[in-house]
Design a protein around this motif. Structure first.
Motif: not given
Length: 261
Positions: A55, A79, A105, A108-109
């Motif tokens: 991302y 995902k 994950y 970052s999101l």
């Protein structure tokens, strides 16, 4: 020949996660070598440091097995832990963080969320520490989620880097353990926006022995049906206030998601 090209296509997909042309090329050949080393006994197994773009954020991680390459694909490309029902989560708990791919994950999101990452295996925890060292919103815990507080036996696989408190194969060590409720109390969590789990067969202890289950808004995680008797229908019957779904990713593994109606 078709299978060969299928693998090449898979490696090309994974290589797209690199943060630069060099990183993409390196990731492709790392995937190629790791796959070959698991097929050819005399090739040494090596842990490779790679730079990923998640991302738009750059992260350093390491890859050492075919299983970890599969995790890269499942988490970043497929995902599997996507939580579209949740917006702007403040607290995320990651049970079974492994080498840190799922933690990176979520970090970052959701850069504003506080993430508690839990991993009992000493060898995986060491790599998790390195992978998340630049993440200011991540708190690490080396312990197992189990049916008891105190210590439990953890079985370290000889054939992979995996570990389980349920599957009694491999080298056994003693590790700190907490029940789900005790862990929530220890981090003073009144509400959990996302709880992710990949706990190698300990799903029953989490899903059936969790008294403060209602504190969690959204759960997503891996069900290992070769290790547990619990099924989706059992979970739905126990928690009718949640909407439950699952998607099989192999003959005995599924990603189950639950969120409050």
């Amino acid at each position: 020949m078709g299978k060969f090209f299928k693998w090449i296509g898979w490696f090309l997909l994974i290589s797209r996660l690199g943060d630069s042309v060099f990183s993409k090329v390196k990731l492709f050949f790392v995937a190629l070598y790791i796959s070959a080393s698991e097929l050819v006994p005399f090739l040494p197994r090596v842990e490779y440091r790679v730079t990923l773009s998640i991302y738009g954020k750059q992260h350093r991680a390491s890859v050492a097995s075919l299983h970890e390459l599969l995790l890269l694909k499942e988490i970043y490309i497929d995902k599997v832990y996507e939580c579209s029902e949740v917006t702007a989560p403040r607290l995320i708990i990651d049970l079974g963080s492994n080498v840190g791919f799922s933690v990176l994950y979520f970090a970052s999101l959701y850069p504003e969320a506080l993430i508690h990452a839990v991993e009992p295996s000493p060898r995986l925890y060491e790599r998790l520490v390195r992978a998340t060292s630049a993440c200011k919103n991540v708190v690490l815990h080396r312990l197992a989620i189990a049916e008891v507080d105190g210590e439990v036996s953890l079985f370290l696989s000889h054939n992979s880097l995996g570990a389980s408190v349920v599957r009694k194969e491999g080298t056994v060590i003693r590790v700190p353990a907490m029940r789900s409720d005790t862990f929530l109390e220890s981090i003073q969590a009144d509400k959990v926006d996302i709880l992710k789990f990949d706990i190698e067969g300990a799903e029953t202890a989490l899903l059936k022995g969790f008294k403060r289950f209602s504190a969690v808004y959204h759960l997503v995680g891996e069900m290992h049906y070769d290790r547990i008797s619990l099924r989706l229908a059992d979970v739905q019957a126990s928690y009718p206030e949640y909407e439950c779904n699952e998607k099989y990713i192999s003959s005995h593994r599924s990603i189950m998601s639950m969120h409050k109606k």
